[in-house]
Design a protein around this motif. Structure first.
Motif, PDB file in Angstrom:
ATOM      1  N   ILE A   1     -15.446  44.227  49.425  1.00  0.00           N
ATOM      2  CA  ILE A   1     -15.963  43.978  48.106  1.00  0.00           C
ATOM      3  C   ILE A   1     -16.207  42.618  48.079  1.00  0.00           C
ATOM      4  CG2 ILE A   1     -16.220  44.213  45.538  1.00  0.00           C
ATOM      5  CD1 ILE A   1     -14.653  47.007  45.987  1.00  0.00           C
ATOM      6  N   GLY A   2     -17.095  42.003  48.039  1.00  0.00           N
ATOM      7  CA  GLY A   2     -17.235  40.508  47.921  1.00  0.00           C
ATOM      8  C   GLY A   2     -17.408  40.123  46.449  1.00  0.00           C
ATOM      9  N   THR A   3     -16.308  39.866  45.867  1.00  0.00           N
ATOM     10  CA  THR A   3     -16.035  39.841  44.490  1.00  0.00           C
ATOM     11  C   THR A   3     -16.929  38.259  43.958  1.00  0.00           C
ATOM     12  OG1 THR A   3     -14.022  38.871  44.538  1.00  0.00           O
ATOM     13  CG2 THR A   3     -14.276  41.150  44.058  1.00  0.00           C
ATOM     14  N   ASN A   4     -16.987  37.277  44.999  1.00  0.00           N
ATOM     15  CA  ASN A   4     -17.762  36.256  44.460  1.00  0.00           C
ATOM     16  C   ASN A   4     -19.036  36.334  44.057  1.00  0.00           C
ATOM     17  OD1 ASN A   4     -15.071  35.039  45.326  1.00  0.00           O
ATOM     18  ND2 ASN A   4     -15.872  34.593  47.342  1.00  0.00           N
ATOM     19  N   ASP A   5     -19.829  37.059  45.294  1.00  0.00           N
ATOM     20  CA  ASP A   5     -21.191  37.258  44.937  1.00  0.00           C
ATOM     21  C   ASP A   5     -21.249  38.379  44.056  1.00  0.00           C
ATOM     22  OD1 ASP A   5     -22.841  35.421  46.299  1.00  0.00           O
ATOM     23  OD2 ASP A   5     -22.137  36.367  48.045  1.00  0.00           O
ATOM     24  N   LEU A   6     -20.460  39.365  43.987  1.00  0.00           N
ATOM     25  CA  LEU A   6     -20.517  40.666  43.045  1.00  0.00           C
ATOM     26  C   LEU A   6     -20.701  40.022  41.617  1.00  0.00           C
ATOM     27  CD1 LEU A   6     -21.198  43.624  43.006  1.00  0.00           C
ATOM     28  CD2 LEU A   6     -18.544  43.798  42.896  1.00  0.00           C
TER      29      LEU A   6
ATOM     30  N   ASP B   1     -24.870  32.030  38.114  1.00  0.00           N
ATOM     31  CA  ASP B   1     -24.824  31.133  39.374  1.00  0.00           C
ATOM     32  C   ASP B   1     -23.189  30.628  39.727  1.00  0.00           C
ATOM     33  OD1 ASP B   1     -24.947  29.455  41.349  1.00  0.00           O
ATOM     34  OD2 ASP B   1     -26.519  28.220  40.291  1.00  0.00           O
ATOM     35  N   ARG B   2     -22.884  31.335  40.968  1.00  0.00           N
ATOM     36  CA  ARG B   2     -21.239  30.855  41.230  1.00  0.00           C
ATOM     37  C   ARG B   2     -21.256  29.424  41.581  1.00  0.00           C
ATOM     38  NH1 ARG B   2     -20.577  33.693  47.222  1.00  0.00           N
ATOM     39  NH2 ARG B   2     -18.890  32.077  47.566  1.00  0.00           N
ATOM     40  N   GLN B   3     -22.185  28.750  41.746  1.00  0.00           N
ATOM     41  CA  GLN B   3     -22.106  27.161  41.786  1.00  0.00           C
ATOM     42  C   GLN B   3     -22.125  26.500  40.444  1.00  0.00           C
ATOM     43  OE1 GLN B   3     -21.750  26.092  44.628  1.00  0.00           O
ATOM     44  NE2 GLN B   3     -22.613  27.881  46.045  1.00  0.00           N
TER      45      GLN B   3
ATOM     46  N   ILE C   1     -19.697  44.991  49.862  1.00  0.00           N
ATOM     47  CA  ILE C   1     -20.289  45.554  48.341  1.00  0.00           C
ATOM     48  C   ILE C   1     -20.288  44.011  47.636  1.00  0.00           C
ATOM     49  CG2 ILE C   1     -19.644  46.836  46.394  1.00  0.00           C
ATOM     50  CD1 ILE C   1     -20.761  48.448  48.969  1.00  0.00           C
ATOM     51  N   GLU C   2     -21.438  43.525  47.632  1.00  0.00           N
ATOM     52  CA  GLU C   2     -21.551  42.194  46.588  1.00  0.00           C
ATOM     53  C   GLU C   2     -23.036  42.067  46.136  1.00  0.00           C
ATOM     54  OE1 GLU C   2     -21.317  38.770  49.307  1.00  0.00           O
ATOM     55  OE2 GLU C   2     -22.425  39.746  50.981  1.00  0.00           O
ATOM     56  N   THR C   3     -23.590  43.236  45.887  1.00  0.00           N
ATOM     57  CA  THR C   3     -24.637  43.283  45.037  1.00  0.00           C
ATOM     58  C   THR C   3     -24.504  44.595  44.200  1.00  0.00           C
ATOM     59  OG1 THR C   3     -25.862  44.605  46.567  1.00  0.00           O
ATOM     60  CG2 THR C   3     -26.019  42.298  46.918  1.00  0.00           C
TER      61      THR C   3
ATOM     62  N   PHE D   1     -13.794  37.148  58.809  1.00  0.00           N
ATOM     63  CA  PHE D   1     -14.124  36.120  59.311  1.00  0.00           C
ATOM     64  C   PHE D   1     -15.642  35.656  59.092  1.00  0.00           C
ATOM     65  CE2 PHE D   1     -14.148  34.575  64.174  1.00  0.00           C
ATOM     66  CZ  PHE D   1     -14.704  33.212  63.715  1.00  0.00           C
ATOM     67  N   ARG D   2     -15.758  34.467  58.271  1.00  0.00           N
ATOM     68  CA  ARG D   2     -16.848  34.132  57.683  1.00  0.00           C
ATOM     69  C   ARG D   2     -17.714  33.457  59.206  1.00  0.00           C
ATOM     70  NH1 ARG D   2     -13.858  33.229  52.682  1.00  0.00           N
ATOM     71  NH2 ARG D   2     -15.428  33.729  50.869  1.00  0.00           N
ATOM     72  N   SER D   3     -18.460  34.165  59.946  1.00  0.00           N
ATOM     73  CA  SER D   3     -18.674  33.825  61.057  1.00  0.00           C
ATOM     74  C   SER D   3     -20.023  32.388  60.967  1.00  0.00           C
ATOM     75  CB  SER D   3     -19.497  34.794  61.917  1.00  0.00           C
ATOM     76  OG  SER D   3     -20.650  35.261  61.303  1.00  0.00           O
TER      77      SER D   3
ATOM     78  N   VAL E   1     -15.566  40.666  61.438  1.00  0.00           N
ATOM     79  CA  VAL E   1     -16.352  39.786  61.521  1.00  0.00           C
ATOM     80  C   VAL E   1     -17.364  40.011  60.715  1.00  0.00           C
ATOM     81  CG1 VAL E   1     -17.517  38.184  62.972  1.00  0.00           C
ATOM     82  CG2 VAL E   1     -15.283  39.067  63.944  1.00  0.00           C
ATOM     83  N   ARG E   2     -17.836  39.117  59.841  1.00  0.00           N
ATOM     84  CA  ARG E   2     -18.810  39.376  58.908  1.00  0.00           C
ATOM     85  C   ARG E   2     -19.923  38.639  59.841  1.00  0.00           C
ATOM     86  NH1 ARG E   2     -19.108  36.616  53.131  1.00  0.00           N
ATOM     87  NH2 ARG E   2     -19.385  34.858  54.463  1.00  0.00           N
ATOM     88  N   THR E   3     -21.137  39.051  59.776  1.00  0.00           N
ATOM     89  CA  THR E   3     -22.427  38.767  60.647  1.00  0.00           C
ATOM     90  C   THR E   3     -22.960  37.647  59.712  1.00  0.00           C
ATOM     91  OG1 THR E   3     -23.815  40.268  59.842  1.00  0.00           O
ATOM     92  CG2 THR E   3     -22.695  40.701  62.024  1.00  0.00           C
TER      93      THR E   3
HETATM   94  C1  PEP Z   1     -17.994  37.133  48.421  1.00  0.00           C
HETATM   95  O1  PEP Z   1     -19.067  37.044  48.095  1.00  0.00           O
HETATM   96  O2  PEP Z   1     -17.064  37.549  47.711  1.00  0.00           O
HETATM   97  C2  PEP Z   1     -17.713  36.848  49.902  1.00  0.00           C
HETATM   98  C3  PEP Z   1     -16.298  37.307  50.459  1.00  0.00           C
HETATM   99  O3  PEP Z   1     -18.443  35.958  50.534  1.00  0.00           O
HETATM  100  P1  PEP Z   1     -18.907  34.582  50.344  1.00  0.00           P
HETATM  101  O4  PEP Z   1     -17.912  34.056  49.491  1.00  0.00           O
HETATM  102  O5  PEP Z   1     -18.699  33.985  51.738  1.00  0.00           O
HETATM  103  O6  PEP Z   1     -20.160  34.601  49.858  1.00  0.00           O
END
Ligand code: PEP
Ligand code: MG
Length: 542
Positions: free
Chosen positions: A453-458, A466-468, A432-434, A297-299, A333-335
């Protein structure tokens, strides 16, 4: 054949004749009235009738599409009852001696412009809502029934092509006759788009100048996934899309069959299949898609969609609602994960040259505990209403986790002192994203109850991409062995310490990797609600 590229907002393929409804805004003329008091009365009566209509629409929507969708029409009723709205209309009638239709139309334009100019996408969608409710009042005033007259006398099975469709018009489309719709205006996040998805109606918005009322009566093929519209399709296109449509419908049927079925492979390996949400109203989609819990839950959306700091009470209400609706099912819930691409004005964060590597997420929470504590209090209070877990984002060290847990303990102690109940055994996990969190996974696992595991940031931090940045293409490949090895290291460390490890980044829904994740031993996958059943299908076929 004419091919138009729009924005696909609701999946599915429709083939049929185009119908352009006569929804041109009823011309509102301005004229001088002799008796402004009587005109104010006319407005009030019309407004009350519109409120009654909206109540009926609300009940119809609740019965057909659920309470969450119906809430929109509660908001519409509130808008009509808003004293500022009525005051503006009545002042116009009194001061300029204008007719009620004109006063409503003028006020709607002003309010819509004000909402549209706000720096907040949620408030921007209110611009369409205020126009929608005002059009209803005007229709009552000029003695027409509210809502779109789109289906009267129309032939069976057609595709609606319109300049725009308000949510109230969309909900009133006759699903026995309307196969899908295409609009010139609109956006993917509008209520109209959300409704189309809930109704399972293929829909495309934003075709802009390609909107041509003269296409009325012509045959069209629309693909709500790609956003493509073909008018007067040639035989080959027609045949291709008819076959795709049949395949898609078969796929949907299969998916419906999977509701309630266990998420397990042919050899009996079970995986917990959860969904990601951003706001409490997303729970409807979680339940509709039969997710077994909420894994993320992306609070921060509660913060992004507020004009000012969301209070403890506001947050408590949001978490309580989600927890209650999910019952026994886990809600992670993610803080607060503010910073980088998620900026909030009232945080007054300084401009940073490299915000993805900057002051964000847990770093803000640990240095501004007064903000963090409000959220933790709300979460703990809500924890007695369901099965909530707390997850910390952007962790890079054991110290950060210990600091966060110390603050959590302080908040628990405060609540005990105030005799406020909370779940004493609430689970605490880390994202786990770093790369640092992977390297330190053994030490981190000893501190917490789970990993996700937050694979987007990982991917971003592992590959230094850069993910953007859309230009990075193949360099930002989340299938890179470096990323997959990181995932395996995290899962193995979790299992060495007897805790569970899930994936909540986008990669979790990538069906090309489902086999790999199962082989690695991932315990949980949390994906967008619409990906839940396709993923269950893939897992059951492994
Ligand atoms: C991620 O980094 O993979 C993640 C789930 O968080 P967010 O996309 O919100 O940064
Ligand atoms: Mg992240």
């Amino acid at each position: 054949m004419k091919t138009i590229q729009g924005i696909g907002v609701s999946a599915g393929i429709a083939v049929g004749a185009i119908r352009v409804p006569d929804t041109a805004d009823r011309a509102v003329e301005r004229h001088v009235v002799d008796d402004p008091n009587a005109e104010v009365e006319r407005f009030r009566t019309a407004r009350d009738t519109a409120v009654v209509q909206l109540k009926q629409l609300r009940d119809k929507t609740a019965a057909e599409f659920g309470e969450d969708m119906a809430e929109l029409f509660d908001t519409h009723q509130l808008m009509l009852r808003d004293p500022a709205y009525a005051e503006n209309i009545e002042d116009l009638i009194a001061s300029r001696k204008v007719n009620a239709e004109y006063a409503v139309s003028d006020t709607a334009e002003r309010f819509a412009a004000m909402f549209a100019g706000m720096d907040n996408s949620y408030m921007q969608t209110r611009a369409a809502d205020v126009k929608d409710v005002s059009r209803r009042v005007i229709n009552v005033l000029i003695d027409e029934r509210g809502g779109v007259a789109a289906d009267e006398g129309s032939s069976e099975g057609h595709i609606v092509l319109a300049e725009d469709l308000a949510p109230s018009e969309t909900v009133q489309l006759d699903r026995a006759k309307v196969l899908g719709f295409v609009t010139a205006k609109g956006s993917a996040n509008s209520h109209t788009a959300i409704l189309a998805r809930t109704m399972g109606l293929p829909a495309i918005v934003g075709i802009g100048d390609a909107f041509e009322p003269a296409d009325d009566g012509h045959t069209a093929v629309i693909d709500g996934t790609s956003g493509l519209v073909f008018i007067d399709p040639d035989a080959a296109t027609l045949a291709e899309y008819q076959s795709r449509k049949a395949q898609y419908e078969e796929h949907l049927r299969l998916l419906q069959e999977l509701k309630g079925k266990p998420t397990e492979t042919k050899s009996g390996q079970r995986v917990r299949l959860y969904a990601n949400i951003g706001r409490p109203s997303d729970v409807a989609a979680v339940l509709a898609n039969d997710a077994e819990g909420i894994g993320l839950f992306r609070s921060e959306f509660l913060y992004l969609e507020s004009e000012d700091w969301p209070t403890e009470e506001f947050q408590f209400e949001a978490y309580r609602q989600v927890a209650q609706k999910m019952g026994d099912r886990l809600v992670v819930v993610r803080t607060l994960d503010i910073g980088a691409d998620k900026q909030v004005g009232y945080f007054n964060l300084e401009h940073e040259g490299n915000p993805a590597l900057g002051y964000r997420a847990i770093r803000i929470c640990l240095t501004r505990p007064e903000i963090f504590k409000v959220q933790l209090r709300a979460l703990l209070r809500a924890s007695v209403y369901g099965n909530i877990a707390i997850m910390l984002p952007m962790i890079t060290s054991v110290e950060e986790v210990r600091d966060a847990k110390r603050i959590l303990e302080e908040v628990k102690e405060e609540l005990r002192g105030e005799h406020i109940d909370f779940d004493e055994r609430i689970q605490v996990g880390v994202m786990i994203e770093t790369p640092a969190s992977v390297i330190m996974a053994d030490e981190l696992a000893a501190e917490v109850d789970f990993f996700s595991i937050g694979t987007n940031d990982l991917t971003q931090y592992t590959l230094a991409c850069d993910r953007q940045n859309p230009k990075l293409g193949r360099f930002a490949d989340p299938h890179s062995p470096a990323v997959l090895r990181m995932i395996r290291m995290a899962v193995e460390a979790a299992h060495r310490h007897g805790i569970w490890c899930g994936i909540c980044g986008e990669l979790g829904a990538d069906l090309n990797l489902t086999d790999t994740f199962l082989a690695i031993g991932v315990d949980e996958l949390s994906v967008p609600p619409t990906s839940v059943l396709p993923l269950r299908n893939a897992i059951r076929n492994c």
